[in-house]
Enzyme design. Structure first.
Site, PDB file in Angstrom:
ATOM      1  N   CYS A  34       0.802  -1.222   0.000  1.00  0.00           N
ATOM      2  CA  CYS A  34       0.000   0.000   0.000  1.00  0.00           C
ATOM      3  C   CYS A  34       0.832   1.267   0.000  1.00  0.00           C
ATOM      4  O   CYS A  34       1.942   1.303   0.512  1.00  0.00           O
ATOM      5  CB  CYS A  34      -0.897   0.080   1.229  1.00  0.00           C
ATOM      6  SG  CYS A  34      -2.025  -1.281   1.413  1.00  0.00           S
ATOM      7  N   GLY A  70       1.675  -0.065  -4.945  1.00  0.00           N
ATOM      8  CA  GLY A  70       0.461  -0.846  -5.139  1.00  0.00           C
ATOM      9  C   GLY A  70      -0.185  -0.500  -6.465  1.00  0.00           C
ATOM     10  O   GLY A  70      -0.469   0.676  -6.707  1.00  0.00           O
ATOM     11  N   ASN A  94      -1.656   1.656   5.627  1.00  0.00           N
ATOM     12  CA  ASN A  94      -0.533   0.933   5.024  1.00  0.00           C
ATOM     13  C   ASN A  94       0.089   0.077   6.111  1.00  0.00           C
ATOM     14  O   ASN A  94       0.503   0.607   7.142  1.00  0.00           O
ATOM     15  CB  ASN A  94       0.489   1.935   4.468  1.00  0.00           C
ATOM     16  CG  ASN A  94       1.788   1.276   3.998  1.00  0.00           C
ATOM     17  OD1 ASN A  94       2.837   1.884   4.033  1.00  0.00           O
ATOM     18  ND2 ASN A  94       1.731   0.031   3.565  1.00  0.00           N
ATOM     19  N   GLY A  95       0.144  -1.213   5.884  1.00  0.00           N
ATOM     20  CA  GLY A  95       0.722  -2.110   6.886  1.00  0.00           C
ATOM     21  C   GLY A  95      -0.121  -3.361   7.006  1.00  0.00           C
ATOM     22  O   GLY A  95      -0.850  -3.718   6.082  1.00  0.00           O
ATOM     23  N   TYR A 123      14.566  -1.711  -1.292  1.00  0.00           N
ATOM     24  CA  TYR A 123      13.760  -1.992  -2.467  1.00  0.00           C
ATOM     25  C   TYR A 123      12.438  -1.234  -2.556  1.00  0.00           C
ATOM     26  O   TYR A 123      12.094  -0.712  -3.600  1.00  0.00           O
ATOM     27  CB  TYR A 123      13.494  -3.503  -2.501  1.00  0.00           C
ATOM     28  CG  TYR A 123      12.630  -3.975  -3.626  1.00  0.00           C
ATOM     29  CD1 TYR A 123      13.052  -3.860  -4.954  1.00  0.00           C
ATOM     30  CD2 TYR A 123      11.377  -4.534  -3.393  1.00  0.00           C
ATOM     31  CE1 TYR A 123      12.252  -4.290  -5.994  1.00  0.00           C
ATOM     32  CE2 TYR A 123      10.571  -4.971  -4.432  1.00  0.00           C
ATOM     33  CZ  TYR A 123      11.014  -4.845  -5.721  1.00  0.00           C
ATOM     34  OH  TYR A 123      10.225  -5.268  -6.753  1.00  0.00           O
TER      35      TYR A 123
END
Ligand code: SF4
Length: 485
Positions: free
Chosen positions: A16, A42, A121-122, A261
């Site tokens: 996300c 995403g 997000n998570g 990354y």
């Protein structure tokens, strides 16, 4: 940067990206731009909620890229107002089946004191238990997403206003969360006590922005102000930014893989350029694992900064030995079986004239299943390379992530079942070396390496040491690392 094409199942994928703005005209347009800059976090779907004094809350959720959905004037006219938040997702834990539009965030809840929308997000590691409890107490879930638990916990809170209800709700939640929320008048940002996932604050004119990454502030011309601190909640009302500490203080454990990354190389994390950190990873890798060769080539695009660092440290020339077709993912959204079988060749092509007869060092960000690495090696040898040496800019990925990153099951991770030498034999390359965990810590700015007693980052996918117990997964049979491992 994570790839956007449907062929690549051999990378970890951030699930996300979140973005919110307050205090600007037509905030949803800014959110569109912010989400576009966060699209690497995403690509499956995106959503925006806005609020306007006359028209109240409005929302739009769509599958696909931001640029294909939220650029039409007719759609954007349905999202008026000076306050908006948005979300892009890959897929959310708990909804691994066919994608459903009801799982696309932001989620919205109507409370007695007004509405609120949240974008998360998570991953909530105790979501199964929370969901069971909430359903038993009468909550009716609209989606299969864990993030909806936060809205239901807020609905059950007895606090008088929405920020306090959010505090209540998030104290019950375990795991990793960066959340952006909005009420009719407030923009709210929260990071979990360990600060696993990123969240930053920016200033745009007289308004404010919250974002997963600084690259999305750049695109709207916002000035980067600071990171939201681990365990901090900011409540922005008009010009005022109020900072609250709802959680017991803990030692932060930011996701170290964001450096390797997930984040875009043009973002800033912890005051450092992600690009520079990745270049430094290449420098450390060269010091730890030198090899005599003719060329250093990145596996594009994510291996590029580390390959540059490796080349600079060793003096071995850097070259674009593999060329990436930037448009492949757009061309074959629903690939046929025949096209699928062409696999990695559709995405990457070897620069034959450069490679022929050379001893080549290939620098990649990670090895997950190893399927892509093996195909790339075959392509390089087919092109006439004399030797192929893999150098990997992260330690072996031997454990799944339960904090908002899509990872294969443990047994599918190459490093979970093989040693470095066995992986080298499996990939049939002349040599294979990964950066050490200490080397990675040095590259991200920890001069003494990893603190074994109190690690400075989350590195569970490399070490198997999970900073938050993945309760739901243990209940489903996941085996934590034993003392003997
Ligand atoms: S397990 Fe790995 S990918 Fe997940 S949060 Fe920790 S470091 Fe990041």
């Amino acid at each position: 940067m994570p790839t956007t094409d449907p062929f690549d199942d051999d990378k970890l994928r951030e699930e996300c990206g979140i973005f919110g703005v307050v205090g600007v005209t037509d905030a949803a347009n800014f959110v569109t731009l912010g989400l576009h800059a966060l699209q690497h976090r995403g690509q499956e779907a995106g959503g925006i909620v806005s609020h306007d004094a006359e028209q109240g809350f409005n929302s739009a959720r769509r599958f696909g890229y931001v640029r294909d959905n939220f650029t039409s004037q007719s759609l954007m006219e349905t999202l008026p107002g000076p306050l908006a938040i948005g979300h892009v997702r890959y897929s959310t834990a708990g909804s691994k089946g066919p994608a459903q539009i009801r799982d696309v965030q932001p989620f919205f809840g109507e409370f007695s004191m007004g509405g609120a929308a949240i974008a998360h997000n998570g991953n909530i590691t105790n979501a199964d238990a929370l969901r069971r409890e909430l359903i038993e107490r009468g909550s009716i879930f609209q989606s299969s997403s864990d993030s909806e638990c936060i809205i239901h916990l807020m609905a059950r809170s007895l606090q008088r206003n929405i920020p306090e209800r959010m505090e209540d709700a998030l104290r019950r939640v375990e795991g990793a969360f960066s959340v952006i929320a909005m009420t009719r008048t407030k923009l709210i940002g929260v990071r979990d006590p360990l600060g696993v996932r990123p969240l930053v604050l920016g200033r745009i004119g007289d308004g404010w922005a919250l974002s997963s990454e600084t690259c999305a502030l750049d695109i709207i011309g916002a000035e980067y102000v600071r990171e939201i601190e681990p365990g901090e909640m900011v409540v922005i009302t008009g010009d005022k930014v109020e900072s609250i500490r709802p959680f017991r203080a803990r030692k932060p454990r930011f996701c170290i893989f964001e450096h390797v990354y997930f984040s875009r190389p043009d973002s800033i994390i912890g005051g450092r350029s992600v690009y520079e950190t990745r270049r430094q990873i290449g420098v450390e890798l060269a010091r730890e694992a030198p090899v005599d060769a003719d060329l250093v080539c990145p596996v594009p695009d994510s291996g590029t900064p580390a390959a540059i660092g490796y080349s600079q440290e060793t003096g071995i020339p850097y070259a674009m030995g593999i060329i990436r077709n930037q448009y492949m993912g757009r061309t074959f959204i629903e690939p046929t079986e025949q096209i699928r079988n062409m696999g990695v060749r559709l995405k990457l092509n070897v620069n034959r004239a450069l490679i022929k007869g050379k001893r080549v060092i290939l620098v990649d960000d990670s090895v997950v299943r190893g399927t892509t690495s093996r195909k790339i090696k075959e392509m390089i040898l087919d092109a006439g390379a004399a030797e192929v040496h893999f150098r990997i800019a992260s330690p072996p990925t031997a454990w799944p992530c339960f904090y908002g990153v899509d990872t294969p099951q443990r047994e599918k991770l190459l490093a979970a079942t093989m040693s470095e030498d066995e992986m080298c034999a499996h990939l049939q390359v002349n040599s294979l070396r990964f950066i050490s965990l200490d080397g990675l810590y040095r590259a991200v700015g920890e001069a003494e390496g990893r603190d074994r007693k109190q690690p400075q980052y989350c590195d569970a996918c490399f070490s198997g040491e999970y900073p938050v117990e993945p309760a739901d997964m243990i209940e489903k049979g996941f085996k934590m690392k034993t003392a003997a491992e």
